[in-house]
Scaffold this active site. Structure first.
Site, PDB file in Angstrom:
ATOM      1  NE  ARG A  27      60.069 -44.659  33.971  1.00 47.91           N
ATOM      2  CZ  ARG A  27      58.756 -44.766  34.004  1.00 47.91           C
ATOM      3  NH1 ARG A  27      58.028 -44.332  32.995  1.00 47.91           N
ATOM      4  NH2 ARG A  27      58.155 -45.269  35.062  1.00 47.91           N
ATOM      5  CB  SER A  66      60.335 -50.394  32.555  1.00 49.40           C
ATOM      6  OG  SER A  66      59.160 -51.115  32.729  1.00 49.40           O
ATOM      7  CG  HIS A  67      56.668 -50.089  29.556  1.00 45.33           C
ATOM      8  ND1 HIS A  67      56.740 -49.955  30.925  1.00 45.33           N
ATOM      9  CD2 HIS A  67      55.881 -49.073  29.128  1.00 45.33           C
ATOM     10  CE1 HIS A  67      56.010 -48.917  31.295  1.00 45.33           C
ATOM     11  NE2 HIS A  67      55.473 -48.356  30.224  1.00 45.33           N
ATOM     12  CE  LYS A 113      60.750 -50.728  36.752  1.00 43.00           C
ATOM     13  NZ  LYS A 113      60.047 -51.863  36.124  1.00 43.00           N
ATOM     14  CG  ASP A 150      57.898 -55.219  31.157  1.00 42.25           C
ATOM     15  OD1 ASP A 150      58.376 -56.298  31.580  1.00 42.25           O
ATOM     16  OD2 ASP A 150      57.853 -54.190  31.850  1.00 42.25           O
ATOM     17  CG  ASP A 198      61.721 -54.284  33.776  1.00 37.55           C
ATOM     18  OD1 ASP A 198      60.634 -54.300  33.155  1.00 37.55           O
ATOM     19  OD2 ASP A 198      61.834 -53.777  34.902  1.00 37.55           O
ATOM     20  CG  ASP A 243      58.541 -55.151  35.936  1.00 36.65           C
ATOM     21  OD1 ASP A 243      58.127 -54.996  34.773  1.00 36.65           O
ATOM     22  OD2 ASP A 243      58.883 -54.198  36.659  1.00 36.65           O
ATOM     23  NE  ARG A 244      54.634 -53.171  32.220  1.00 33.49           N
ATOM     24  CZ  ARG A 244      53.979 -52.905  31.088  1.00 33.49           C
ATOM     25  NH1 ARG A 244      52.700 -53.191  30.971  1.00 33.49           N
ATOM     26  NH2 ARG A 244      54.611 -52.364  30.074  1.00 33.49           N
ATOM     27  CG  HIS A 303      53.342 -54.392  37.258  1.00 32.32           C
ATOM     28  ND1 HIS A 303      54.705 -54.553  37.420  1.00 32.32           N
ATOM     29  CD2 HIS A 303      53.192 -53.231  36.591  1.00 32.32           C
ATOM     30  CE1 HIS A 303      55.343 -53.526  36.867  1.00 32.32           C
ATOM     31  NE2 HIS A 303      54.442 -52.711  36.351  1.00 32.32           N
TER      32      HIS A 303
END
Length: 468
Positions: A18, A106-107, A116, A241, A243, A245-246, A328
């Site tokens: 990242r 992501s966030h 990822k 979030d 992407d 995944d949360r 998650h």
């Protein structure tokens, strides 16, 4: 010309790669990841890699460079296009790909991006990421050749699979805050397949994130959702979030339904089908969660924070469900063991539709505690681990009741406090939970004293008490 590439050292993280686009992360880095990761996959006996990307402005160009690198190492790449990270995980698992890479920030803020990865159906993290960096820096990759790249739309299969596990009884009124995340196109089609009345906020994928930052664990980012849940008199609100995944949830009264509270709801349902099963939560979760899992006949297991670490522990223990305070949520019950906010939402909707009363009644049935939010404060990357070691040594000498699974989590008659080093940032993370304000103040004082004993200035805890 022989391949060799050095990454900015700050970009190689514990769970992913990242950085800030144009500063610590460039298309050349994406090419190097594709070139090196594909070499690792092929050397391990694989060849097929699935690649996806999120809605950030920099993601298409990074994905393009990544694919070029992977193809040059001889991989056969399936490009699934723009969508949520869990759709990439689904594509990898459902089609038994040898590797998978998601281009996503992501966030993080809009100028960030990252990668990822999965390899052999498992998370690719820690030592594997460090090895990727070493192989790239030494040019230890396969000779340049030519693999293949094809574009495949897997979204219909993914949505069909999500809907398959909806098990609701009564239709619900639901507000969804997409937050301009990569879930947008999939979410808009998903809600058409679910019973009830659905309102989608900020459903367009937009890498500028013009409405609010895409992190559903931060209260200010949920204000639009809370307002519209009230306006629509909805049964609940759901947020994602960047992407997807949360997941974040607010109940019918607009109260935030935190990650550990969500896991109580889900655990009770899963344990009705898997009595005695191990349910995993991270060290930041409320003691109430672990107590409620035990009360429902499950085996609570406290584990390290980090989505890759949790997924690995689930596979190790055969756990059907796990979760983190960050939102998650991992299902191996009916699902594939990876974190998927869209799937978690479908399962939550089914349970809420079967509750005898509103979601707020369930929330009110849980014991009340007072907690601090997650407190984060800067600490040098090397020093942060030293501080944890020093604190743990002092606590052991004092005979404290302390868990060292991930940092230090100290149990006292008042409740517990936690101090751990972040695996992704140069920060220490703290949290505390007690039965009342006086107890929480004592826990915060104990935590502050330990920080000061290690020569650090304690964070400002004033005004940090909140119900939970």
């Amino acid at each position: 010309m022989p391949f060799r590439h050095d990454f900015d050292p700050t970009s190689l993280r514990e769970y992913d790669i990242r950085g800030i686009v144009g500063k610590t992360l460039q298309p050349a880095d994406a090419f190097a990841i594709g070139r090196t990761f594909a070499s690792m996959v092929i050397r391990a006996g694989g060849k097929r890699i699935v690649v996806g990307y999120d809605g950030r402005l920099s993601s298409p160009s990074l994905e393009e460079a990544l694919v070029r690198g992977a193809v040059e190492s001889g991989a056969d790449v399936t490009r699934i296009g723009c969508g949520p990270t869990p759709m990439l995980y689904f594509a990898s698992v459902a089609d038994e790909a040898d590797g998978a890479v998601m281009v996503t920030g992501s966030h993080n803020p809009p100028d960030y991006n990252g990668f990822k990865m999965m390899m052999g159906g498992k998370p690719f993290y820690g030592d594997q990421i460090r090895e990727l960096g070493r192989l790239s820096a030494s040019g230890d990759v396969l000779p340049a050749t030519s693999g293949t790249a094809v574009r495949v739309d897997i979204s219909d299969r993914y949505i069909d699979r999500l809907v398959q596990d909806y098990d609701g009884i009564r239709p619900l009124r639901v507000v969804w805050d997409n937050g301009n995340s990569a879930a947008g196109a999939v979410l808009n089609r998903l809600v058409e397949r679910l019973p009830g009345e659905h309102t989608v906020l900020f459903g367009e994928i937009d890498g500028h994130f013009p409405n609010h930052h895409p992190d559903p664990t931060v209260e200010k980012n949920l204000q639009d959702l809370i307002r519209v849940v009230d306006e629509k008199q909805a049964d609940l609100g759901i947020a994602f979030d960047g992407d997807a995944d949360r997941i974040g949830i607010v109940d019918n009264r607009g109260q935030i339904f935190w990650g550990d509270q969500m896991l109580v709801l889900l655990a009770q349902d899963v344990l009705s089908r898997h009595p005695g099963a191990t349910i995993i939560a991270d060290v930041k979760a409320s003691q109430i969660l672990f107590d409620e899992i035990a009360k429902a006949g499950g085996q609570p297991l406290m584990w390290k924070t980090g989505h890759s670490l949790i997924k690995t522990k689930m596979a190790e223990t055969g756990s059907p469900l796990a979760g983190e305070m960050s939102g998650h949520i991992f299902f191996a019950d009916k699902w594939y063991g990876f974190d998927d906010a869209l799937y978690a939402a479908v399962r939550v909707l089914g349970i809420v539709s079967r509750l005898p009363g509103p979601l707020s009644d369930f929330r009110d049935s849980l014991p009340v505690t007072v907690t601090t939010p997650e407190l984060r404060f800067n600490c040098d990357d090397k020093r942060k681990f030293e501080v944890i070691t020093e604190v743990a040594e002092r606590l052991r000498k004092e005979g404290a009741d302390v868990s060292e699974i991930d940092g230090v989590r100290v149990n006292t008659p008042d409740g517990w406090w936690l101090l751990r080093a972040s695996n992704t940032q140069a920060v220490l993370v703290a949290r505390a939970e007690a039965r009342d304000d006086a107890g929480l103040d004592r826990l915060k004082a104990a935590l502050a004293a330990q920080l000061e004993a290690s020569g650090l200035e304690a964070p400002d805890f004033s005004g940090e008490n909140a119900g939970h």
